[in-house]
Design an enzyme around this catalytic site. Structure first.
Site, PDB file in Angstrom:
ATOM      1  N   LYS A  13       0.910  -1.226  -0.108  1.00 58.33           N
ATOM      2  CA  LYS A  13      -0.009  -0.079   0.247  1.00 58.33           C
ATOM      3  C   LYS A  13       0.444   1.189  -0.133  1.00 58.33           C
ATOM      4  CE  LYS A  13      -2.275  -0.266   3.480  1.00 58.33           C
ATOM      5  NZ  LYS A  13      -1.960  -1.939   4.444  1.00 58.33           N
ATOM      6  N   ARG A  88      -9.425   2.022   9.214  1.00 58.60           N
ATOM      7  CA  ARG A  88      -9.437   0.529   9.486  1.00 58.60           C
ATOM      8  C   ARG A  88     -10.320  -0.649  10.290  1.00 58.60           C
ATOM      9  NH1 ARG A  88      -3.363   0.346   9.458  1.00 58.60           N
ATOM     10  NH2 ARG A  88      -2.047  -1.265   9.205  1.00 58.60           N
ATOM     11  N   ARG A 127      10.980  -8.259   4.870  1.00 61.38           N
ATOM     12  CA  ARG A 127      10.903  -6.684   4.983  1.00 61.38           C
ATOM     13  C   ARG A 127      12.091  -6.616   6.507  1.00 61.38           C
ATOM     14  NH1 ARG A 127       5.651  -3.058   5.271  1.00 61.38           N
ATOM     15  NH2 ARG A 127       5.323  -3.508   7.144  1.00 61.38           N
ATOM     16  N   ARG A 133      11.949  -3.707  10.852  1.00 58.03           N
ATOM     17  CA  ARG A 133      10.608  -2.319  11.953  1.00 58.03           C
ATOM     18  C   ARG A 133       9.899  -4.048  13.332  1.00 58.03           C
ATOM     19  NH1 ARG A 133       5.889  -0.784   8.309  1.00 58.03           N
ATOM     20  NH2 ARG A 133       4.694  -2.001   9.068  1.00 58.03           N
ATOM     21  N   ARG A 144      -0.821  -9.247  13.354  1.00 50.97           N
ATOM     22  CA  ARG A 144      -1.474  -9.279  12.408  1.00 50.97           C
ATOM     23  C   ARG A 144      -2.142  -9.139  11.406  1.00 50.97           C
ATOM     24  NH1 ARG A 144       2.928  -5.646  10.126  1.00 50.97           N
ATOM     25  NH2 ARG A 144       1.654  -3.930   9.751  1.00 50.97           N
TER      26      ARG A 144
HETATM   27  P1  ADP Z   1       1.519  -1.646   7.088  1.00 52.02           P
HETATM   28  O1  ADP Z   1       1.274  -1.031   5.747  1.00 52.02           O
HETATM   29  O2  ADP Z   1       1.998  -3.102   7.211  1.00 52.02           O
HETATM   30  O3  ADP Z   1      -0.468  -2.485   7.444  1.00 52.02           O
HETATM   31  P2  ADP Z   1       1.025   0.498   8.649  1.00 52.02           P
HETATM   32  O4  ADP Z   1       2.558   1.199   8.273  1.00 52.02           O
HETATM   33  O5  ADP Z   1      -0.612   1.266   8.182  1.00 52.02           O
HETATM   34  O6  ADP Z   1       0.977  -0.630   8.754  1.00 52.02           O
HETATM   35  O7  ADP Z   1       0.542   0.660  10.129  1.00 52.02           O
HETATM   36  C1  ADP Z   1       1.697   0.155  11.045  1.00 52.02           C
HETATM   37  C2  ADP Z   1       0.433  -0.477  12.619  1.00 52.02           C
HETATM   38  O8  ADP Z   1       0.082   2.083  13.360  1.00 52.02           O
HETATM   39  C3  ADP Z   1      -0.632  -0.921  12.603  1.00 52.02           C
HETATM   40  O9  ADP Z   1      -0.378  -2.241  12.967  1.00 52.02           O
HETATM   41  C4  ADP Z   1      -1.425   0.136  13.508  1.00 52.02           C
HETATM   42  O10 ADP Z   1      -0.942  -0.328  14.996  1.00 52.02           O
HETATM   43  C5  ADP Z   1      -0.875   1.655  13.346  1.00 52.02           C
HETATM   44  N1  ADP Z   1      -2.291   2.296  12.788  1.00 52.02           N
HETATM   45  C6  ADP Z   1      -2.169   2.437  11.725  1.00 52.02           C
HETATM   46  N2  ADP Z   1      -3.372   3.142  11.445  1.00 52.02           N
HETATM   47  C7  ADP Z   1      -3.717   2.682  12.394  1.00 52.02           C
HETATM   48  C8  ADP Z   1      -5.673   3.171  11.886  1.00 52.02           C
HETATM   49  N3  ADP Z   1      -6.376   3.703  10.695  1.00 52.02           N
HETATM   50  N4  ADP Z   1      -6.259   2.017  13.332  1.00 52.02           N
HETATM   51  C9  ADP Z   1      -5.912   2.454  14.658  1.00 52.02           C
HETATM   52  N5  ADP Z   1      -4.124   2.304  14.491  1.00 52.02           N
HETATM   53  C10 ADP Z   1      -3.816   1.994  13.154  1.00 52.02           C
END
Ligand code: ADP
Length: 188
Positions: A13, A88, A127, A133, A144
């Site tokens: 994404k 989310r 990754r 990370r 996750r």
């Molecule tokens: P990825 O793209 O690998 O799914 P992100 O960078 O989007 O990961 O998000 C990393 C973390 O940040 C999530 O696992 C969560 O803990 C937090 N996070 C990000 N966006 C949200 C959201 N909209 N609501 C709740 N937690 C979020």
């Protein structure tokens, strides 16, 4: 153009979001990046969410909605934006609906990047080796994925019912996926 990009962790994404945003001349807004920047700078918010991110859980809707509302009020979002990692949860969908209604604005499309679980788990573990990370360890990655399927995947149905969902196969070379996405969005 107001867009959302949806997809499992590791679907690419972030990579596609910045390319799509460049294409349309709109800002790409990643809630994950905002949280990670705050953790790095050890802000109050960063300290609050550090453990949650490391465990792979979701930050509370209250905190997340407030951050997005703040960001969307910035002038660079006036003509459009691409949200990556938000909404989310169904509660966040409702909160975003309200923010948009207040601005008298509509969503243009919700882009879903589809990639098989096994493929994304493999990408995330790779990754973990290169980026380090701390939410990319195998146990956390599995958690996750489970949280994604329980909390976030249903959003695709919600937006499909509204006629906004554009699903694109996220498996393949980065350029190839970008091409598919731009093509699919061009037909909306
Ligand atoms: P990825 O793209 O690998 O799914 P992100 O960078 O989007 O990961 O998000 C990393 C973390 O940040 C999530 O696992 C969560 O803990 C937090 N996070 C990000 N966006 C949200 C959201 N909209 N609501 C709740 N937690 C979020």
């Amino acid at each position: 153009m107001r867009l959302i990009i949806l997809g499992p962790p590791g679907a690419g994404k972030g990579t596609q979001a910045s390319r799509i945003a460049d294409h349309y001349g709109i800002p790409a807004i990643s809630t994950g990046d905002i949280f990670r920047a705050n953790i790095k700078e050890e802000t109050e918010l960063g300290l609050q969410v550090k453990e949650i991110l490391a465990s792979g859980g979701y930050v509370s809707d209250g905190i997340t909605n407030a951050i997005v509302e703040d960001r969307l009020a910035k002038p660079d979002c006036a003509s459009g934006f691409l949200l990556d990692g938000y909404p989310r949860t169904l509660a966040q969908v409702g909160a975003l609906d309200q923010m948009l209604a207040q601005q008298g604005a509509d969503l243009g499309a919700v882009l879903e990047l589809t990639v098989d679980d096994e493929v994304v788990v493999g990408r995330l573990l790779k990754r973990a080796e290169t980026e380090g990370r701390d939410d990319d360890t195998e146990d956390v990655v599995r958690d996750r994925m489970a949280i994604y399927h329980r909390e976030t995947r249903p959003l695709a149905t919600t937006y499909r019912d509204r006629g906004l969902l554009v699903s694109v196969d996220g498996d393949g070379a980065i350029d190839e996926v970008t091409e598919r996405v731009i093509d699919a969005l061009g037909r909306v």
